[in-house]
Write a protein that holds these residues in place. Sequence first.
Motif, mmCIF file in Angstrom:
data_model
loop_
_atom_site.group_PDB
_atom_site.id
_atom_site.type_symbol
_atom_site.label_atom_id
_atom_site.label_comp_id
_atom_site.label_asym_id
_atom_site.label_seq_id
_atom_site.Cartn_x
_atom_site.Cartn_y
_atom_site.Cartn_z
ATOM 1 N N ALA A 130 -77.560 -28.427 -22.148
ATOM 2 C CA ALA A 130 -78.667 -28.838 -22.854
ATOM 3 C C ALA A 130 -78.074 -29.584 -24.093
ATOM 4 O O ALA A 130 -79.051 -30.625 -24.419
ATOM 5 C CB ALA A 130 -79.395 -27.700 -23.327
ATOM 6 N N TYR B 155 -86.049 -24.655 -26.045
ATOM 7 C CA TYR B 155 -85.353 -25.005 -24.847
ATOM 8 C C TYR B 155 -86.478 -25.131 -23.852
ATOM 9 O O TYR B 155 -86.997 -23.836 -23.581
ATOM 10 C CB TYR B 155 -83.985 -24.551 -24.573
ATOM 11 C CG TYR B 155 -83.592 -25.261 -23.339
ATOM 12 C CD1 TYR B 155 -83.119 -26.797 -23.231
ATOM 13 C CD2 TYR B 155 -83.302 -24.476 -22.075
ATOM 14 C CE1 TYR B 155 -82.611 -27.278 -21.975
ATOM 15 C CE2 TYR B 155 -82.680 -25.295 -21.069
ATOM 16 C CZ TYR B 155 -82.260 -26.380 -21.067
ATOM 17 O OH TYR B 155 -81.580 -27.123 -19.855
ATOM 18 N N PHE C 139 -86.225 -24.839 -19.737
ATOM 19 C CA PHE C 139 -85.381 -24.921 -18.694
ATOM 20 C C PHE C 139 -85.923 -25.628 -17.414
ATOM 21 O O PHE C 139 -84.931 -25.874 -16.647
ATOM 22 C CB PHE C 139 -84.573 -23.571 -18.527
ATOM 23 C CG PHE C 139 -85.622 -22.577 -17.877
ATOM 24 C CD1 PHE C 139 -86.160 -22.512 -16.761
ATOM 25 C CD2 PHE C 139 -85.834 -21.408 -18.962
ATOM 26 C CE1 PHE C 139 -87.128 -21.691 -16.201
ATOM 27 C CE2 PHE C 139 -86.754 -20.315 -18.467
ATOM 28 C CZ PHE C 139 -87.345 -20.450 -16.992
ATOM 29 N N SER C 140 -86.955 -25.610 -17.471
ATOM 30 C CA SER C 140 -87.637 -26.089 -16.364
ATOM 31 C C SER C 140 -87.668 -27.710 -16.356
ATOM 32 O O SER C 140 -87.939 -28.410 -15.405
ATOM 33 C CB SER C 140 -89.225 -25.640 -15.850
ATOM 34 O OG SER C 140 -90.129 -26.106 -16.970
ATOM 35 N N THR C 141 -87.681 -28.148 -17.382
ATOM 36 C CA THR C 141 -87.383 -29.782 -17.583
ATOM 37 C C THR C 141 -86.175 -30.266 -18.393
ATOM 38 O O THR C 141 -85.707 -31.412 -18.273
ATOM 39 C CB THR C 141 -88.500 -30.255 -18.504
ATOM 40 O OG1 THR C 141 -88.463 -29.711 -19.718
ATOM 41 C CG2 THR C 141 -90.049 -29.794 -17.959
ATOM 42 N N GLY C 142 -85.451 -29.365 -19.184
ATOM 43 C CA GLY C 142 -84.035 -29.681 -19.640
ATOM 44 C C GLY C 142 -84.398 -30.196 -21.162
ATOM 45 O O GLY C 142 -83.413 -30.473 -21.864
ATOM 46 N N PHE C 143 -85.509 -30.285 -21.720
ATOM 47 C CA PHE C 143 -85.974 -30.828 -22.961
ATOM 48 C C PHE C 143 -85.699 -29.884 -24.004
ATOM 49 O O PHE C 143 -86.469 -28.718 -23.825
ATOM 50 C CB PHE C 143 -87.182 -31.687 -23.056
ATOM 51 C CG PHE C 143 -87.087 -32.842 -22.231
ATOM 52 C CD1 PHE C 143 -86.657 -34.078 -22.901
ATOM 53 C CD2 PHE C 143 -87.642 -32.901 -20.994
ATOM 54 C CE1 PHE C 143 -86.725 -35.494 -22.103
ATOM 55 C CE2 PHE C 143 -87.908 -34.033 -20.312
ATOM 56 C CZ PHE C 143 -87.180 -35.409 -20.889
ATOM 57 N N VAL C 144 -85.224 -30.003 -25.063
ATOM 58 C CA VAL C 144 -85.181 -29.211 -26.402
ATOM 59 C C VAL C 144 -86.207 -29.795 -27.301
ATOM 60 O O VAL C 144 -86.243 -30.979 -27.613
ATOM 61 C CB VAL C 144 -83.594 -29.292 -27.183
ATOM 62 C CG1 VAL C 144 -83.693 -28.620 -28.531
ATOM 63 C CG2 VAL C 144 -82.528 -28.675 -26.248
ATOM 64 N N ASP D 251 -87.653 -29.663 -31.154
ATOM 65 C CA ASP D 251 -87.262 -29.452 -32.415
ATOM 66 C C ASP D 251 -88.574 -28.983 -33.092
ATOM 67 O O ASP D 251 -89.284 -29.602 -33.278
ATOM 68 C CB ASP D 251 -86.467 -30.749 -33.231
ATOM 69 C CG ASP D 251 -86.310 -30.136 -34.655
ATOM 70 O OD1 ASP D 251 -86.315 -29.398 -35.172
ATOM 71 O OD2 ASP D 251 -85.593 -31.380 -35.368
#
Lengths: 246, 246
Positions: free
Chosen positions: A63, A229, A231-236, A238
């Motif tokens: 990530a 996070y 996990f199904s798209t990888g985007f964090v 904020d």
Amino acid sequence: MSDPKLPPKDVEKYASEFLASNLKWAQRMNQAFPQYFPNSSAKQEPKILWVGCSDSRVQESDATTSLPGNVFVHRNIANQFHLDDDNALSVLAYALAELGAQHVVIVGHRHCGGAISAMNEAARAPEPGKAKLQLTPSYSPLGRNVLHSSHITDKQDETPRDPKEALSRWLVPLVGHIRQLALPKQEEVALDVIIEENVKVQVNNLTKLDSFIKKSAKARPVWVHGWVYDFSTGFVKDLEITQVLG
Amino acid sequence: MSDPKLPPKDVEKYASEFLASNLKWAQRMNQAFPQYFPNSSAKQEPKILWVGCSDSRVQESDATTSLPGNVFVHRNIANQFHLDDDNALSVLAYALAELGAQHVVIVGHRHCGGAISAMNEAARAPEPGKAKLQLTPSYSPLGRNVLHSSHITDKQDETPRDPKEALSRWLVPLVGHIRQLALPKQEEVALDVIIEENVKVQVNNLTKLDSFIKKSAKARPVWVHGWVYDFSTGFVKDLEITQVLG
């Protein structure tokens, strides 16, 4: 890696498959890119302390596309930071006071199983008797510290706590917090709210350690962030609740 | 990632640099390899539970070349598994009873800072008064569980424990174990011995949970392994102390 849905007879080999993968990887890396590995004589200087969930689908080095040496890590069920938990507190002490890290990131994640468990538990009517049981380890009404201080011994208690009871106790603060929330009716939306709220609570817990952080960070500021996070798209994401301490 | 030795003025940006790296990575992956990301509607089925050190140079997804979904993770200072620690116990309960994992791996690593701290502490003469202080949280002589059970509240104690004292307490069992060892004189060799011994102690701790494992694993065996990772070469060493439980 091989297919995760192997027939049961191959389960015994899982660990040796990881060892075989490691051997191949390390051999390849030592040939192609030996400078990838940190020098053992240099001190680690991690830039952030990642406090995240144990969930296997959340790999913090993915990530953050981080190299060895960048991220100091604590992972537990539902990314909790309890102020009476020696495990998490000692990670914080080491990261800030020993290694000089100046960023702590509490990282929740969508579809968190620990948060789902807590949501389900919160939906049940509270039972004071049951809660009391959960909060007290089964082998003793007094718990670890009393046993230690009365015996003055370096040894751990011989009778282990029950892990399932430990899990219930672990989620009690989160269950309590969920019960105070006005949640949307749709379960998936409610879960997202709980996951973000949970991150906010842990960030808030860390702000209560301001005096320790002042002492150990030696006049340098420490930033505490809250992220989620997916996990199904990888985007964090904020959450933009950063606190500056110290 | 940028150079780890940035001038101090850039320290504030560390977290946002990770976020920027994440954004680029997630965008690239969603274009090139979207199937890398687990489906949020499927349950995770991790093959192993990795109990390792928080050290930033030990990235378990590297060392095992693992994909998201393969490795359930708990990381703390010096890869401890204390039998009275709700944090680690709840990870174990979740991995085994909820997710059906059948392999637990205790992973030490060479040049472990937590082990070095414990070695240095063990070299000092034991002070019973000091040990007592370390074993008892400073805000209360009774600790968490008594406070909870007497108040019957879902809330956590408001007064946080001191993180540095928590770190000392956390290492007390390891310090005690080191004092019982006949160690080689050369410090680096002694440290390697301590690191392997530490892994053996944690594997042994897990064997004491055999009856819980029997109950939760439902007649399936659970293998507990001891490994040591060398971050300067990337190789995992199997200590060949695997125990079959359940």
